[in-house]
Design a protein around this motif. Structure first.
Motif, mmCIF file in Angstrom:
data_model
loop_
_atom_site.group_PDB
_atom_site.id
_atom_site.type_symbol
_atom_site.label_atom_id
_atom_site.label_comp_id
_atom_site.label_asym_id
_atom_site.label_seq_id
_atom_site.Cartn_x
_atom_site.Cartn_y
_atom_site.Cartn_z
ATOM 1 N N ASN A 82 42.898 37.363 50.679
ATOM 2 C CA ASN A 82 42.867 38.820 50.690
ATOM 3 C C ASN A 82 43.742 39.401 51.795
ATOM 4 O O ASN A 82 44.068 38.732 52.779
ATOM 5 C CB ASN A 82 41.426 39.311 50.877
ATOM 6 N N ARG A 83 44.096 40.653 51.615
ATOM 7 C CA ARG A 83 44.667 41.447 52.697
ATOM 8 C C ARG A 83 43.513 41.840 53.600
ATOM 9 O O ARG A 83 42.489 42.349 53.138
ATOM 10 C CB ARG A 83 45.335 42.687 52.118
ATOM 11 N N GLN A 84 43.639 41.621 54.899
ATOM 12 C CA GLN A 84 42.519 41.900 55.792
ATOM 13 C C GLN A 84 42.258 43.396 55.934
ATOM 14 O O GLN A 84 41.096 43.821 55.969
ATOM 15 C CB GLN A 84 42.795 41.256 57.151
ATOM 16 N N HIS A 85 43.315 44.197 55.987
ATOM 17 C CA HIS A 85 43.146 45.647 56.061
ATOM 18 C C HIS A 85 42.871 46.166 54.653
ATOM 19 O O HIS A 85 43.587 45.840 53.717
ATOM 20 C CB HIS A 85 44.416 46.281 56.639
ATOM 21 N N TYR A 86 41.821 46.950 54.484
ATOM 22 C CA TYR A 86 41.375 47.429 53.177
ATOM 23 C C TYR A 86 40.925 46.279 52.273
ATOM 24 O O TYR A 86 41.079 46.340 51.057
ATOM 25 C CB TYR A 86 42.464 48.242 52.473
ATOM 26 N N ALA A 87 40.346 45.252 52.860
ATOM 27 C CA ALA A 87 39.867 44.107 52.075
ATOM 28 C C ALA A 87 38.812 44.514 51.065
ATOM 29 O O ALA A 87 38.648 43.858 50.026
ATOM 30 C CB ALA A 87 39.301 43.027 53.015
ATOM 31 N N GLN A 88 38.095 45.603 51.336
ATOM 32 C CA GLN A 88 37.003 46.025 50.463
ATOM 33 C C GLN A 88 37.498 46.465 49.085
ATOM 34 O O GLN A 88 36.709 46.559 48.133
ATOM 35 C CB GLN A 88 36.200 47.169 51.109
ATOM 36 N N ARG A 89 38.786 46.747 48.951
ATOM 37 C CA ARG A 89 39.296 47.148 47.636
ATOM 38 C C ARG A 89 39.203 46.003 46.618
ATOM 39 O O ARG A 89 39.090 46.252 45.424
ATOM 40 C CB ARG A 89 40.749 47.610 47.759
ATOM 41 N N LEU A 90 39.279 44.786 47.098
ATOM 42 C CA LEU A 90 39.275 43.640 46.192
ATOM 43 C C LEU A 90 37.867 43.052 46.099
ATOM 44 O O LEU A 90 37.598 41.933 46.525
ATOM 45 C CB LEU A 90 40.272 42.569 46.680
ATOM 46 N N ARG A 91 36.962 43.837 45.544
ATOM 47 C CA ARG A 91 35.578 43.378 45.378
ATOM 48 C C ARG A 91 35.289 42.990 43.936
ATOM 49 O O ARG A 91 34.730 41.930 43.680
ATOM 50 C CB ARG A 91 34.604 44.454 45.840
ATOM 51 N N HIS A 92 35.646 43.834 43.005
ATOM 52 C CA HIS A 92 35.361 43.572 41.596
ATOM 53 C C HIS A 92 36.684 43.386 40.847
ATOM 54 O O HIS A 92 37.478 44.337 40.734
ATOM 55 C CB HIS A 92 34.574 44.728 40.980
ATOM 56 N N PHE A 93 36.915 42.178 40.383
ATOM 57 C CA PHE A 93 38.155 41.909 39.668
ATOM 58 C C PHE A 93 37.933 40.822 38.626
ATOM 59 O O PHE A 93 36.924 40.113 38.634
ATOM 60 C CB PHE A 93 39.288 41.515 40.628
ATOM 61 N N THR A 94 38.902 40.722 37.729
ATOM 62 C CA THR A 94 38.860 39.740 36.650
ATOM 63 C C THR A 94 40.117 38.894 36.711
ATOM 64 O O THR A 94 41.216 39.414 36.948
ATOM 65 C CB THR A 94 38.775 40.436 35.273
#
Length: 203
Positions: A82-94
């Motif tokens: 993940n990208r450490q900054h704004y890591a929360q954007r990559l929570r739900h993915f397929t």
């Protein structure tokens, strides 16, 4: 179905089939390093790991990044750093796979709200114990946001022609069963002269 597990030593014996292969993304943005989607997308499979964004899409519904393995890959692990900054954007993915870049099937879904990689470079790992055959691999964000991560590694082996033929046939038959098998019936799909025929095994 795949299951999650920590990165294991056995993965080191596998090849990163995605490394420096042609990549693409759904869009670019003012935060992209390059205006061309192919060039910007290449930052997420170049082998360089920094915890920063390897690419960056626009703010849109279900943005995606994908890679062409340029072979029939027998995939054992897919690792996303993940990208450490704004890591929360990559929570739900397929994670999707395709043999031709047109018809896609779901390989894995991350539905938990946990955030990974915000303070370290430990990857999220989707493991496929029996292997998944695919030439194209796509990571698609669920919902509306920007998609970005540092690196995607697709670990596996190049399928032999016999392995690829067997796996392709199994995937085609499974697709036919989903399409034609009547609800509540048991049986099998038989290919005859280019037609799919349902052989009913029910009473």
């Amino acid at each position: 179905m795949p299951h999650l597990e920590p990165a294991v030593a056995a993965a080191a014996a596998l090849t990163n089939l995605a490394l420096n292969r042609p990549a693409m993304q759904s869009s670019t943005s003012t935060w992209s390093r390059w205006p061309e989607p192919e060039r910007d997308a290449s930052g997420a499979n170049n082998g360089s790991i920094s915890g920063q964004a390897g690419f960056h899409t626009a703010l849109e519904a279900r943005p995606w990044w994908q890679v062409d393995l340029q072979c029939d890959g027998l995939i054992q692990h897919i690792e996303i750093i993940n990208r450490q900054h704004y890591a929360q954007r990559l929570r739900h993915f397929t994670i999707l796979g395709s043999l031709d870049g047109r018809d896609w099937r779901v390989l894995h879904r991350k539905t938990t709200p946990t955030v990974f990689g915000a303070t370290d470079l430990v990857p999220y790992v989707a493991a496929f114990p029996h292997g998944e055959l695919a030439r194209f691999v796509r990571v698609q964000l669920e919902g509306r946001d920007c998609l970005h991560f540092d690196e995607c590694r697709v670990l596996g082996t190049v399928a032999t022609p016999a392995e690829a033929a067997t796996r392709r046939l199994a995937l085609e038959q499974a697709a036919l069963r989903r399409q034609f098998l009547p609800p509540g019936r048991s049986g099998k799909i038989v290919a005859l002269d280019g037609f799919a025929i349902f052989a009913d095994q029910g009473n």
